[in-house]
Scaffold this motif. Structure first.
Motif, mmCIF file in Angstrom:
data_model
loop_
_atom_site.group_PDB
_atom_site.id
_atom_site.type_symbol
_atom_site.label_atom_id
_atom_site.label_comp_id
_atom_site.label_asym_id
_atom_site.label_seq_id
_atom_site.Cartn_x
_atom_site.Cartn_y
_atom_site.Cartn_z
ATOM 1 N N VAL A 32 -8.364 -27.329 -93.898
ATOM 2 C CA VAL A 32 -7.376 -28.193 -93.265
ATOM 3 C C VAL A 32 -6.201 -27.391 -92.707
ATOM 4 O O VAL A 32 -5.531 -27.813 -91.761
ATOM 5 C CB VAL A 32 -6.889 -29.264 -94.273
ATOM 6 N N ALA A 33 -5.959 -26.201 -93.286
ATOM 7 C CA ALA A 33 -4.837 -25.373 -92.835
ATOM 8 C C ALA A 33 -5.218 -24.407 -91.726
ATOM 9 O O ALA A 33 -4.332 -23.754 -91.147
ATOM 10 C CB ALA A 33 -4.284 -24.576 -94.028
ATOM 11 N N LEU A 34 -6.504 -24.308 -91.394
ATOM 12 C CA LEU A 34 -6.946 -23.279 -90.457
ATOM 13 C C LEU A 34 -6.258 -23.349 -89.098
ATOM 14 O O LEU A 34 -5.807 -22.314 -88.586
ATOM 15 C CB LEU A 34 -8.471 -23.341 -90.295
ATOM 16 N N PRO A 35 -6.145 -24.526 -88.465
ATOM 17 C CA PRO A 35 -5.462 -24.537 -87.153
ATOM 18 C C PRO A 35 -4.018 -24.047 -87.238
ATOM 19 O O PRO A 35 -3.545 -23.342 -86.338
ATOM 20 C CB PRO A 35 -5.530 -26.018 -86.750
ATOM 21 N N VAL A 36 -3.301 -24.417 -88.314
ATOM 22 C CA VAL A 36 -1.907 -23.997 -88.465
ATOM 23 C C VAL A 36 -1.836 -22.498 -88.725
ATOM 24 O O VAL A 36 -0.986 -21.792 -88.160
ATOM 25 C CB VAL A 36 -1.246 -24.786 -89.620
ATOM 26 N N GLN A 49 -12.534 -17.616 -88.345
ATOM 27 C CA GLN A 49 -13.777 -17.864 -89.088
ATOM 28 C C GLN A 49 -13.844 -17.028 -90.356
ATOM 29 O O GLN A 49 -14.238 -17.512 -91.419
ATOM 30 C CB GLN A 49 -14.974 -17.543 -88.199
ATOM 31 N N MET A 50 -13.448 -15.758 -90.272
ATOM 32 C CA MET A 50 -13.564 -14.863 -91.415
ATOM 33 C C MET A 50 -12.515 -15.161 -92.487
ATOM 34 O O MET A 50 -12.722 -14.827 -93.656
ATOM 35 C CB MET A 50 -13.458 -13.409 -90.973
ATOM 36 N N ILE A 51 -11.401 -15.808 -92.133
ATOM 37 C CA ILE A 51 -10.444 -16.239 -93.146
ATOM 38 C C ILE A 51 -11.122 -17.202 -94.114
ATOM 39 O O ILE A 51 -10.889 -17.158 -95.330
ATOM 40 C CB ILE A 51 -9.218 -16.904 -92.485
ATOM 41 N N LEU A 52 -11.984 -18.061 -93.589
ATOM 42 C CA LEU A 52 -12.734 -18.987 -94.442
ATOM 43 C C LEU A 52 -13.957 -18.313 -95.061
ATOM 44 O O LEU A 52 -14.197 -18.414 -96.269
ATOM 45 C CB LEU A 52 -13.178 -20.209 -93.635
ATOM 46 N N ALA A 96 0.552 -12.875 -96.579
ATOM 47 C CA ALA A 96 -0.153 -12.050 -95.590
ATOM 48 C C ALA A 96 0.597 -12.049 -94.265
ATOM 49 O O ALA A 96 0.899 -13.109 -93.706
ATOM 50 C CB ALA A 96 -1.574 -12.569 -95.396
ATOM 51 N N PRO A 97 0.877 -10.856 -93.700
ATOM 52 C CA PRO A 97 1.644 -10.790 -92.449
ATOM 53 C C PRO A 97 0.795 -10.928 -91.197
ATOM 54 O O PRO A 97 1.324 -11.151 -90.111
ATOM 55 C CB PRO A 97 2.280 -9.396 -92.513
ATOM 56 N N ASP A 98 -0.524 -10.762 -91.335
ATOM 57 C CA ASP A 98 -1.392 -10.793 -90.155
ATOM 58 C C ASP A 98 -2.784 -11.251 -90.572
ATOM 59 O O ASP A 98 -3.100 -11.324 -91.773
ATOM 60 C CB ASP A 98 -1.455 -9.412 -89.486
ATOM 61 N N PRO A 99 -3.653 -11.571 -89.597
ATOM 62 C CA PRO A 99 -4.982 -12.080 -89.934
ATOM 63 C C PRO A 99 -5.818 -11.115 -90.768
ATOM 64 O O PRO A 99 -6.514 -11.545 -91.706
ATOM 65 C CB PRO A 99 -5.624 -12.323 -88.559
ATOM 66 N N ARG A 106 -8.194 -12.876 -98.996
ATOM 67 C CA ARG A 106 -9.102 -13.982 -99.319
ATOM 68 C C ARG A 106 -10.422 -13.456 -99.873
ATOM 69 O O ARG A 106 -11.015 -14.075 -100.767
ATOM 70 C CB ARG A 106 -9.364 -14.803 -98.047
ATOM 71 N N SER A 107 -10.888 -12.312 -99.387
ATOM 72 C CA SER A 107 -12.122 -11.737 -99.917
ATOM 73 C C SER A 107 -11.941 -11.300 -101.368
ATOM 74 O O SER A 107 -12.826 -11.516 -102.216
ATOM 75 C CB SER A 107 -12.557 -10.548 -99.057
ATOM 76 N N VAL A 108 -10.789 -10.705 -101.674
ATOM 77 C CA VAL A 108 -10.506 -10.326 -103.063
ATOM 78 C C VAL A 108 -10.372 -11.563 -103.942
ATOM 79 O O VAL A 108 -10.798 -11.584 -105.100
ATOM 80 C CB VAL A 108 -9.227 -9.460 -103.137
ATOM 81 N N GLN A 109 -9.801 -12.612 -103.387
ATOM 82 C CA GLN A 109 -9.700 -13.880 -104.101
ATOM 83 C C GLN A 109 -11.099 -14.403 -104.460
ATOM 84 O O GLN A 109 -11.338 -14.868 -105.582
ATOM 85 C CB GLN A 109 -8.965 -14.898 -103.220
#
Length: 476
Positions: A32-36, A49-52, A96-99, A106-109
């Motif tokens: 839900v937060a991806l567009p923002v 895409q890779m953030i998710l 996080a300051p950048d993508p 997120r990968s470490v998470q």
């Protein structure tokens, strides 16, 4: 492993379930937060895409290894390491300051979640027996259903509340205090438990590396190739992916034939027709879910202009329908599994057709709330598929293989989410960026899902229901 009557076991389980809830929320809350997030960080389509997908990929790849590490070094120790890693990575995601930084965090998470979650099931197995175990497993399932229902609503609310001007960053930073409380609770309440040694139980790190290379060489080029205009060199990692996959399978066969060490994946399990077909169905079904989950908020926020919370309200009936239906349909899984799967696939196809019909009826001035009936039907359909799919996939696995097979299934779900996220993002962004509009982009995504549903219907006949035990006649 026999269950022991630890007087603090219920309090300890509550702590473990808090951590479980955080890991589940982190799967869905980012959608839900991806567009923002994309707008704030100026992220490209591939980076979005890779953030998710990075979270799901790391979660799925290291899930089995997480279970093995718990057997080797203890449930409590590995759980605490995973929870600490998850909490720290949540903080890094929030700042996080950048993508690229967000993708890495997120990968470490996801890696932290992969270390945590297997320990929860091991704890239930070790500390509960009989009816208590059933209650504990029911609580675990209820947390999963609750997390999927509230994640997008919670994410939308946190973004709109904009605490301290944090915006979307709050969806990750909220994990930090909750994670720290869970760490303190686990230190105080969770007893250590190490499995009895059974041969060489060292995790198959070489297999994990090969599988990571195979999937990363597939996902990253597909996600980022569009950003760079599909240069020729993008074919190199794509060609390396199946090669690494073949090396992985050979390595697994060699370990399994040797017998001294347990492979990451027991390849022999896939010789069972139901297990192989069931895992393909899992791949198609959860990839289908991921496509819808990325396409819905992207369209609702970019098309009708809904806020993150409003788009979460549209998604909530889907999650609620799934949670309620999957709990009730489970009883039909053993006796009418195939028919339930077919019904679920047909309902899912009908839901996608209803999306098309509602768009045609209310566009171009639709608000987004018109989607609620289609979202609810999609959730009910997914509930019809989920429970019997797991039962039928594991129906013909031997008792001594059930732990390994369940690990493969659970890891496959997360990997399918990663693959579906990349596929859905590719379709949506490529159509939208070509100037065809967000409605056409959404239609392309659910059109792809209709093809996945047809593939599922073709595979269902290959999964067989459990053989029914004959009841001996009582002597007269």
């Amino acid at each position: 492993m026999e269950a022991t009557q630890d007087p603090r076991r219920w309090a300890a389980l509550a702590v473990l379930l808090v951590a479980t809830l955080l890991s589940i929320l982190s799967v869905f809350i980012s959608n839900v937060a991806l567009p923002v997030m994309r707008a704030d960080l100026a992220a490209s389509a591939g980076q979005a895409q890779m953030i998710l997908a990075g979270y799901n990929l790391a979660f799925g790849l290291f899930l089995v290894i997480g279970g093995r590490l718990g057997d080797l070094y203890g449930i409590r120790r590995v759980f605490l390491i995973g929870l600490a890693l998850f909490t720290a990575a949540s903080g890094a995601s929030g700042f996080a300051p950048d993508p690229a930084s967000l993708i890495g965090a997120r990968s470490v998470q996801g890696l932290g979640a992969a270390l945590m979650i297997p320990q929860v099931m091991s704890f239930i197995q070790a500390h509960f027996a009989g009816k208590e175990r059933g209650t504990a497993l029911g609580a675990y399932a209820a947390v999963g259903g609750f997390g999927s229902v509230v994640a997008q609503l919670l994410g939308g609310w946190l973004i709109e509340a904009d605490w301290f001007g944090l915006g979307w960053r709050a969806i990750y930073l909220i994990n930090v205090p909750l994670g720290m409380i869970a760490v303190l609770g686990a230190i105080r309440l969770v007893r250590e438990r190490i499995a009895a040694p059974q041969g060489d139980r060292r995790p198959d790190l070489a297999g994990a590396v090969l599988l990571t290379v195979a999937l990363s060489a597939l996902l990253f080029p597909l996600a980022l190739g569009q950003d760079r205009g599909w240069p020729w060199w993008i074919c190199l990692p794509l060609a390396a992916s199946p090669l690494a996959g073949c090396l992985f399978v050979r390595h697994q066969r060699r370990l399994e034939a040797d017998g001294r060490r347990q492979p990451l994946v027991s390849v022999s399990l896939f010789r069972r027709r139901s297990f192989a077909a069931g895992n393909l169905l899992i791949l198609l079904f959860y990839a289908n879910n991921a496509v819808l989950f990325i396409a819905m908020p992207l369209f609702l926020q970019a098309g009708p202009g809904m806020t993150p919370f409003e788009s979460g309200l549209v998604f909530a009936p889907l999650a609620l329908g799934f949670a309620l239906t999957s709990m009730r349909v489970g009883k039909l899984a053993a006796s009418r599994g195939q028919r339930t799967l077919i019904a679920g696939c047909l309902l899912l196809g009908a839901a996608y057709l209803l999306f098309f019909a509602l768009n045609a009826a209310f566009a171009p001035g639709m608000s987004g709330y018109e989607w609620i009936p289609a979202a609810l039907l999609a959730g009910v359909a997914m509930g019809f598929v989920s429970a019997p799919l797991n039962v039928l996939t594991l129906a013909h696995v031997r008792e001594d293989e059930i732990g390994t097979a369940s690990g493969v299934v659970t890891a496959g779900v997360e990997i399918a989410y990663a693959l579906g996220t990349v596929a859905g993002g590719m379709i949506f962004f490529s159509i939208a960026d070509a100037g065809a509009g967000y409605m056409s982009a959404f239609h392309g995504a659910i059109g792809f899902n209709l093809l996945l549903v047809l593939g599922m219907l073709a595979l269902i006949r290959n999964v067989r229901e459990p053989e029914r035990q004959a009841v001996p006649a009582s002597p007269d």
